[in-house]
Design a protein around this motif. Structure first.
Motif, PDB file in Angstrom:
ATOM      1  N   UNK A  56     -37.774 -44.210 -48.338  1.00  8.11           N
ATOM      2  CA  UNK A  56     -37.162 -45.569 -48.511  1.00  8.11           C
ATOM      3  C   UNK A  56     -36.383 -46.471 -47.548  1.00  8.11           C
ATOM      4  N   UNK A  57     -35.364 -45.306 -47.252  1.00  8.69           N
ATOM      5  CA  UNK A  57     -34.417 -45.724 -46.139  1.00  8.69           C
ATOM      6  C   UNK A  57     -35.171 -46.149 -44.785  1.00  8.69           C
ATOM      7  N   UNK A  58     -36.245 -45.208 -44.400  1.00 14.00           N
ATOM      8  CA  UNK A  58     -36.921 -45.401 -43.203  1.00 14.00           C
ATOM      9  C   UNK A  58     -37.509 -46.392 -43.309  1.00 14.00           C
ATOM     10  N   UNK A  59     -38.191 -47.069 -44.538  1.00 13.67           N
ATOM     11  CA  UNK A  59     -39.138 -48.159 -44.746  1.00 13.67           C
ATOM     12  C   UNK A  59     -38.251 -49.452 -44.516  1.00 13.67           C
ATOM     13  N   UNK A  60     -37.088 -49.389 -44.789  1.00 14.99           N
ATOM     14  CA  UNK A  60     -36.241 -50.651 -44.763  1.00 14.99           C
ATOM     15  C   UNK A  60     -34.997 -50.468 -43.646  1.00 14.99           C
ATOM     16  N   UNK A  61     -35.440 -49.456 -42.848  1.00 14.07           N
ATOM     17  CA  UNK A  61     -34.345 -49.444 -41.795  1.00 14.07           C
ATOM     18  C   UNK A  61     -32.749 -49.334 -41.912  1.00 14.07           C
ATOM     19  N   UNK A  62     -32.662 -48.500 -43.197  1.00 13.38           N
ATOM     20  CA  UNK A  62     -31.394 -48.274 -43.427  1.00 13.38           C
ATOM     21  C   UNK A  62     -30.997 -47.119 -43.053  1.00 13.38           C
ATOM     22  N   UNK A  63     -29.660 -46.741 -43.382  1.00 10.69           N
ATOM     23  CA  UNK A  63     -29.151 -45.378 -43.450  1.00 10.69           C
ATOM     24  C   UNK A  63     -28.781 -45.163 -44.746  1.00 10.69           C
ATOM     25  N   UNK A  64     -28.678 -43.718 -45.202  1.00 13.70           N
ATOM     26  CA  UNK A  64     -28.362 -43.287 -46.344  1.00 13.70           C
ATOM     27  C   UNK A  64     -26.742 -43.214 -46.640  1.00 13.70           C
ATOM     28  N   UNK A  65     -26.037 -43.388 -47.723  1.00 13.11           N
ATOM     29  CA  UNK A  65     -24.509 -43.365 -47.662  1.00 13.11           C
ATOM     30  C   UNK A  65     -23.829 -42.029 -47.079  1.00 13.11           C
ATOM     31  N   UNK A  66     -24.599 -40.807 -46.895  1.00  7.85           N
ATOM     32  CA  UNK A  66     -23.872 -39.739 -46.491  1.00  7.85           C
ATOM     33  C   UNK A  66     -24.183 -39.808 -45.004  1.00  7.85           C
TER      34      UNK A  66
END
Length: 150
Positions: free
Chosen positions: A41-51
């Motif tokens: 999901x993070x990759x799909x939206x171009x986001x990084x996870x909190x960690x």
């Protein structure tokens, strides 16, 4: 009967905290556990996870320790964070996405301080859940995870 689809990834301490709250659902509710790959999901939206964001990681860890203490939830950070949750998600699916499988995996990862990257951690869970290790690599298990995540 009410059906509840619960989407989660074992990598998330918030999913671990949400897990016991499902017991508060009406007794007639059927919960269908839907393991998903949060990293997908993070990759799909171009986001990084909190960690993956150092200041956010520190805040998240502190918030989790505080929340667990406030709510009396057993909690011990895994020895390695972030970790690859993929084999644990596949294990859950291979074990039938049962309540017992979800609970066993969450507890092993979030109450013991074990290292999820240690092959022994996964091997112990595979054995405890009675899943043949080769099942984790089966095409049907992989496809179920992809479908849940999509």
């Amino acid at each position: 009967m009410t059906t509840v689809d619960w989407y989660f990834d074992f990598i998330s301490p918030y999913a671990y905290f949400g897990w016991p709250l499902l017991k508060g659902l009406p007794a007639e509710a059927e919960v269908r556990y839907q393991p998903i790959l949060f990293a997908g999901l993070l990759n799909h939206w171009g986001q990084k996870g909190p960690a993956e964001i150092p200041p956010k990681r520190v805040w998240t860890y502190r918030a989790c320790v505080w929340w667990a203490k406030q709510h009396g939830v057993p909690f011990k950070m895994p020895a390695a964070q972030t970790f690859n949750s993929l084999p644990y998600l596949r294990l859950c699916i291979a074990a039938g996405n049962t309540t017992a499988a979800v609970q066993t995996i969450f507890e092993a990862l979030w109450t013991t301080g074990a290292d999820p990257a240690d092959p022994g951690t996964l091997a112990a869970l595979v054995s405890a859940l009675g899943v043949p290790p080769e099942r984790l690599a089966e095409a049907g298990v992989k496809e179920a995870l992809r479908a849940n995540t999509a």
